[in-house]
Design a protein around this motif. Structure first.
Motif, short mmCIF file in Angstrom:
data_model
loop_
_atom_site.label_atom_id
_atom_site.label_comp_id
_atom_site.label_asym_id
_atom_site.label_seq_id
_atom_site.Cartn_x
_atom_site.Cartn_y
_atom_site.Cartn_z
N UNK A 43 8.54 39.93 18.58
CA UNK A 43 9.57 39.61 17.59
C UNK A 43 9.84 40.80 16.68
N UNK A 44 8.78 41.50 16.25
CA UNK A 44 8.95 42.65 15.37
C UNK A 44 9.65 43.80 16.10
N UNK A 45 9.37 43.98 17.39
CA UNK A 45 10.09 44.99 18.17
C UNK A 45 11.57 44.64 18.26
N UNK A 46 11.88 43.35 18.37
CA UNK A 46 13.26 42.90 18.41
C UNK A 46 13.98 43.15 17.09
N UNK A 47 13.27 43.01 15.99
CA UNK A 47 13.86 43.26 14.67
C UNK A 47 14.14 44.75 14.50
N UNK A 52 11.58 46.32 9.15
CA UNK A 52 10.30 45.65 8.93
C UNK A 52 10.05 45.34 7.46
N UNK A 53 10.53 46.16 6.56
CA UNK A 53 10.30 45.94 5.13
C UNK A 53 11.33 45.01 4.51
N UNK A 54 12.31 44.59 5.26
CA UNK A 54 13.32 43.65 4.77
C UNK A 54 12.78 42.23 4.95
N UNK A 55 12.37 41.62 3.83
CA UNK A 55 11.72 40.31 3.89
C UNK A 55 12.65 39.26 4.48
N UNK A 56 13.93 39.38 4.25
CA UNK A 56 14.88 38.43 4.82
C UNK A 56 14.87 38.43 6.35
N UNK A 57 14.61 39.59 6.91
CA UNK A 57 14.57 39.72 8.37
C UNK A 57 13.22 39.29 8.96
N UNK A 58 12.15 39.49 8.22
CA UNK A 58 10.81 39.27 8.79
C UNK A 58 10.17 37.95 8.37
N UNK A 59 10.75 37.24 7.40
CA UNK A 59 10.09 36.04 6.89
C UNK A 59 9.92 34.98 7.98
N UNK A 60 10.90 34.82 8.85
CA UNK A 60 10.78 33.83 9.92
C UNK A 60 9.68 34.17 10.90
N UNK A 61 9.64 35.42 11.31
CA UNK A 61 8.62 35.88 12.25
C UNK A 61 7.23 35.78 11.64
N UNK A 62 7.13 36.15 10.36
CA UNK A 62 5.84 36.09 9.67
C UNK A 62 5.39 34.63 9.52
#
Length: 144
Positions: A43-47, A52-62
């Protein structure tokens, strides 16, 4: 006197029950690394590393990573959170979020539409006040 043997028997049975249903920590560690972490990595590779530091983008994956560790802990009768989970998330943060700011947002300048008024307004007020003081001081020279 019969009460003492019953309590002892319950204590002994409880110890065996706890030992039989205790968390299998090596299995838990292996499962969170091979199931949860692999999915998180994909998922992180897809983002993309830039976001990675954009919480809006990573909150779902996290959140999915967190839920995965919780579900595996429940299946294996492990407590959550525990020492392994803490070490796991510290390692994830060191790998993926070490260059992020503490607030979780990538720092950047605001848009020009917001920035320009905050710069121009004080400059114009300063120039206007200076012109007003000079004009007033020249006007009052003739008045005694």
């Amino acid at each position: 006197m019969a009460l003492l043997p019953r309590r002892f028997l319950c204590f002994v049975l409880a110890q065996h029950f706890i030992a039989a249903t205790a968390c299998q920590e090596p299995d838990y560690g292996w499962m969170i690394r091979h199931y949860c972490l692999r999915q998180f990595q994909l998922s992180m590779e897809g983002i993309g590393q830039r976001l990675w530091c954009d919480w809006g983008e990573t909150v779902g994956t996290y959140g999915e990573l967190t839920n995965c560790t919780v579900l595996i802990a429940e299946r294996l009768d492990c407590y959550w959170p525990n020492r392994q989970v803490d070490e796991f998330f510290v390692a994830v943060h060191k790998q993926y979020f070490r260059n992020c700011s503490p607030s979780g947002r990538a720092l950047h300048d605001p848009p020009n539409g917001v920035l320009c008024p905050f710069i121009l307004l004080p400059v114009l007020v300063t120039l206007l006040m200076t012109a007003l003081v000079v004009w007033r001081s020249k006007r009052s020279e003739g008045i005694v």
